[in-house]
Motif scaffolding. Structure first.
Motif, short mmCIF file in Angstrom:
data_model
loop_
_atom_site.label_atom_id
_atom_site.label_comp_id
_atom_site.label_asym_id
_atom_site.label_seq_id
_atom_site.Cartn_x
_atom_site.Cartn_y
_atom_site.Cartn_z
N MET A 70 2.02 5.70 -6.83
CA MET A 70 1.74 4.30 -6.57
C MET A 70 0.53 4.13 -5.66
O MET A 70 -0.31 3.25 -5.88
CB MET A 70 2.97 3.63 -5.94
CG MET A 70 4.16 3.48 -6.88
SD MET A 70 5.64 2.91 -6.03
CE MET A 70 5.11 1.33 -5.41
N LYS A 71 0.40 4.98 -4.65
CA LYS A 71 -0.75 4.91 -3.75
C LYS A 71 -2.04 5.26 -4.49
O LYS A 71 -3.09 4.64 -4.27
CB LYS A 71 -0.55 5.84 -2.56
CG LYS A 71 0.48 5.36 -1.56
CD LYS A 71 0.36 6.05 -0.21
CE LYS A 71 0.65 7.52 -0.30
NZ LYS A 71 0.64 8.15 1.04
N THR A 72 -1.96 6.27 -5.36
CA THR A 72 -3.14 6.64 -6.15
C THR A 72 -3.60 5.50 -7.04
O THR A 72 -4.79 5.18 -7.12
CB THR A 72 -2.83 7.88 -7.01
OG1 THR A 72 -2.37 8.94 -6.17
CG2 THR A 72 -4.07 8.33 -7.76
N MET A 73 -2.63 4.86 -7.71
CA MET A 73 -2.95 3.72 -8.55
C MET A 73 -3.49 2.55 -7.73
O MET A 73 -4.42 1.85 -8.16
CB MET A 73 -1.71 3.28 -9.34
CG MET A 73 -1.96 2.19 -10.36
SD MET A 73 -0.46 1.75 -11.27
CE MET A 73 -0.09 3.34 -12.06
N SER A 74 -2.93 2.35 -6.54
CA SER A 74 -3.39 1.26 -5.67
C SER A 74 -4.84 1.47 -5.23
O SER A 74 -5.63 0.53 -5.18
CB SER A 74 -2.49 1.14 -4.45
OG SER A 74 -1.17 0.82 -4.83
N ILE A 75 -5.18 2.71 -4.91
CA ILE A 75 -6.57 3.02 -4.53
C ILE A 75 -7.51 2.70 -5.68
O ILE A 75 -8.60 2.13 -5.48
CB ILE A 75 -6.69 4.49 -4.11
CG1 ILE A 75 -5.91 4.74 -2.82
CG2 ILE A 75 -8.15 4.89 -3.94
CD1 ILE A 75 -5.83 6.20 -2.41
#
Length: 273
Positions: free
Chosen positions: A61-66
């Motif tokens: 989720m953090k990777t996608m958010s970045i």
């Protein structure tokens, strides 16, 4: 083919303007994790306490958010700025020639961008980008700083005061009415937020707290009603044509050309605070 391009361009502009704040708030909230009270080695998503921040799913989720932050949040803002610089009338080079009349008129991109720059003074054609950055700053404060903390209250108040001072200095709208509405709305938000902080952390007594809260509520509702009336007045020609009502005569020397922009900024700022 051109009609398809125009409608896709319109959808992009309006969807970005309407969804910019909620998407920013949701994306940045992915990085806001709080430690478990019973086990400090564990942390959970502040926006959804049932989701652990120590799992591979949260890492994805953090990777996608970045990726969304780079492409959507900052990429779209940069795209808006480039389009405004290239296609606004003052520096526009790409023009379409009307061979029937022999006159030149702006390209379709310039015409569709009017919704972004037309209500602002020529020197502040980039004002819409500034409002997006302001919304982005508020969303960062609300999502990355712990709620109901002294830091959150202090930073939020600083951002709002800076927005108030910058607007009082810039006055970016063409219409003096729009500038005054925006200035009044920001002042109302700052006062309401400051009083809310004082009531929550200091208090003025039960009766005084209730009275102040009612004053805040009535003031904000009154301003919303005023904005609705002004928007309806500005739409008087469309209303009279569509519903067959008697047209309301225009008020001399008053220009409501971009009042919806002031209403939109007030709603966004007020909701996020």
């Amino acid at each position: 083919m051109l009609i398809t391009k125009i409608w896709l361009f319109r959808i992009w502009i309006y969807s970005f303007k309407l969804l910019h704040f909620p998407i920013c708030a949701k994306v940045f909230s992915i990085f806001n994790c709080i430690p478990d009270v019973l086990d400090s080695s564990q942390s959970y998503l502040n926006d959804a306490l049932y989701r652990s921040c120590d799992t591979s799913a949260h890492f994805k989720m953090k990777t996608m958010s970045i990726f969304i932050i780079i492409v959507y949040v900052f990429g779209s803002m940069l795209a808006f700025l480039v389009l405004l610089w290239k296609f606004r009338p003052k520096f526009m080079k790409n023009r379409v020639v009307d061979y029937d009349s022999g006159e030149k008129y702006p390209s379709w991109i310039t015409r569709e961008l009017w919704v972004i720059y037309l209500c602002y003074k020529p020197n502040y054609y980039w004002a819409q980008i500034y409002f997006m950055i302001r919304t982005l700053a508020l969303s960062l404060v609300l999502t990355l700083i712990a709620e109901e903390s002294a830091a959150s209250a202090a930073v939020s108040l600083i951002v709002l005061l800076m927005a108030l001072l910058i607007h009082a200095w810039m006055k970016p709208f063409n219409s003096a009415v729009d500038n005054n509405l925006e200035l009044f709305s920001l002042s109302l938000i700052v006062i309401s937020y400051l009083l809310s902080i004082l009531i929550a952390h200091i208090g003025f007594g039960i009766d005084s707290n209730d009275a102040i809260q009612w004053v805040i509520f009535v003031s904000n509702i009154s301003f919303v009603v005023l904005l609705i009336l002004v928007v309806l007045y500005n739409s008087r020609n469309w209303i009279s044509t569509t519903f067959g009502f008697r047209q309301i005569p225009a008020i001399p020397t008053v220009d409501f050309s971009s009042v919806w922009e002031s209403a939109e900024h007030w709603i966004e700022t007020h909701v996020c605070c």
